[in-house]
Motif scaffolding. Sequence first.
Motif: not given
Length: 551
Positions: A132-138, A156-168, A546-551
């Motif tokens: 539920g935490a949010g981050k404002v990005v320009e 967020s200092h997490c590993l980029d394994d090309n599996s991250w995505s934005l969800v509408e 299955c991970t959950a990263v806090a922004l």
Amino acid sequence: MVEAGYSLVDKFSQDDVDLEALVNDMNSSLESLYSSSNTHTEMAQLLHNSHVHTPHHGHAPHRQRLCRSQPVHINAFRRLQEEQQQSRPSSLPAIINPFPELCTPTGSPILSSLPRASPNKLGIIKVYSEDGAGKVVEVPADMRARDVCQLLVYKSHCLDDNSWSLVEHHPLLGLERCLEDHELVVQVQASMTSDSKFLFRKNYAKYEFFRSPLNFFPEQMVAWCQVSNGSIPQSQLLQNFLNSSSCPEVQGFLYLKESGRKSWKRLSMFLRRSGLYYSTKGSSKEPRHLQLLSDLEDSSVFTVTTGRKLHNAPTDYQFCIKPSKVRTECKELRMLCAEDEQSRTCWMTAFRLLKYGILLYQNYKSPQQQNSPVSHFSTPVRSVSENSLVAMDFSGRTGRVIENPLEAQSAAVEEGQTWRKRGQRMNALGSPSPLHPSSLSSVIHRTQLWFHGRIIREESHKMIMQQGQVDGLFLLRDSQSNPKAFVLTLCHHQKIRHFQILPCEEEGQMLFSLDDGSTKFTDLIHLVEFYQLNRGVLPCKLKHPCTAVAL
């Protein structure tokens, strides 16, 4: 003699009259040709001055015109012609430019270098994490979803394994979908309502169909449009979807929710490049029996997250086709329901492939573009000390470098086991360590991304489904039935299974086992590392946490 003079004068006078008439005709033609410029005015003034400023010699007025007419008019006209030839390009815009590309800002190297207003404006987006935490990005207006994910991964200092995505995500409609990597985030946000938002999460199944297409497209559901009951060769399955000249077709039965009602109707449907159709007469493919349900070009496919009770769905495998222009009108939504998870995945994956085509394959093959504004953050950089590490063998009098990779790997495994035994022995003998081995093994796993604490069974199902039901996707959680035990939740063949991890005591030490004591581990980290390399009693290896990263 006088008569001869008069005759000569009359002759010159006649010639002078003819020349003036010729000049007047030419002057009139110039007036009509250059009426839009000031040339006629200058010419008239010049001709007028030639009459006025010429000195008088006491002759009659008619004879004065005779002496001046021939040389003055011709010279003035020729001089005017030369001036008009020089000024013709500016006064005659009707002349065609043989090099129009040189006068355009994009084609001219000089005009293109001039400062112009940038078409890319900055936009403000807000992205939420699973907690539920949010981050404002320009971000710029032309920033893609892939670039935004790389930016969030870096921050967020997490590993980029090309599996991250934005969800509408649309909470009021109960719909969500993963944005494609090439989609413009600001443009997508413009079509969303105020209550809609972006979520940042992993999606391992985003391009999984390129790795194992047979698991996503059952043979009985994919066929050629030209040949009835003719299936596509499995070796050319993806090529037919990506090739715009081919005509693959996905066919099968789906439940369609009737507009304005809670009842569902089972129909035979066909998904083609031109759109989604349903048959008004059984399973007939005849054009007169096919009715267009939705167009692919101006629509997107969403997963329904509200469950089957809200819409009174016949099964749990719902999905929706939403037109891009529709925001909150539920009447325009095409609510569909499949009979099983494999069928739903096939329909939704085929929808993406038929809509975007080769763009999906380009996103899959080149996840990190050269022109990405944050591409230098995506590739992890190894330190110099890490690159200089080598495996050493100190069994003899002098140490030697282990060059064989297999031998080096076995040495690393042996060293790790020796370190664990040494730590257990020192703690048992009363080492100055502040943590007892049993207490350490019971809390060390809580620092791992794959451990999610006290979540219920339904919540673990939801997390697995949201991050893509691919083989090897797993998480660990506390057991609800046994306070001292843990549960491994694993996905295999799009089915979610649960395995209980029971504690057992051996020689005063607490161990953990997944197979009733046959294989024991000192902590859960050791257990996970083992099953990442060995399948054991599990249906597949542990591959994707299955991970959950806090922004």
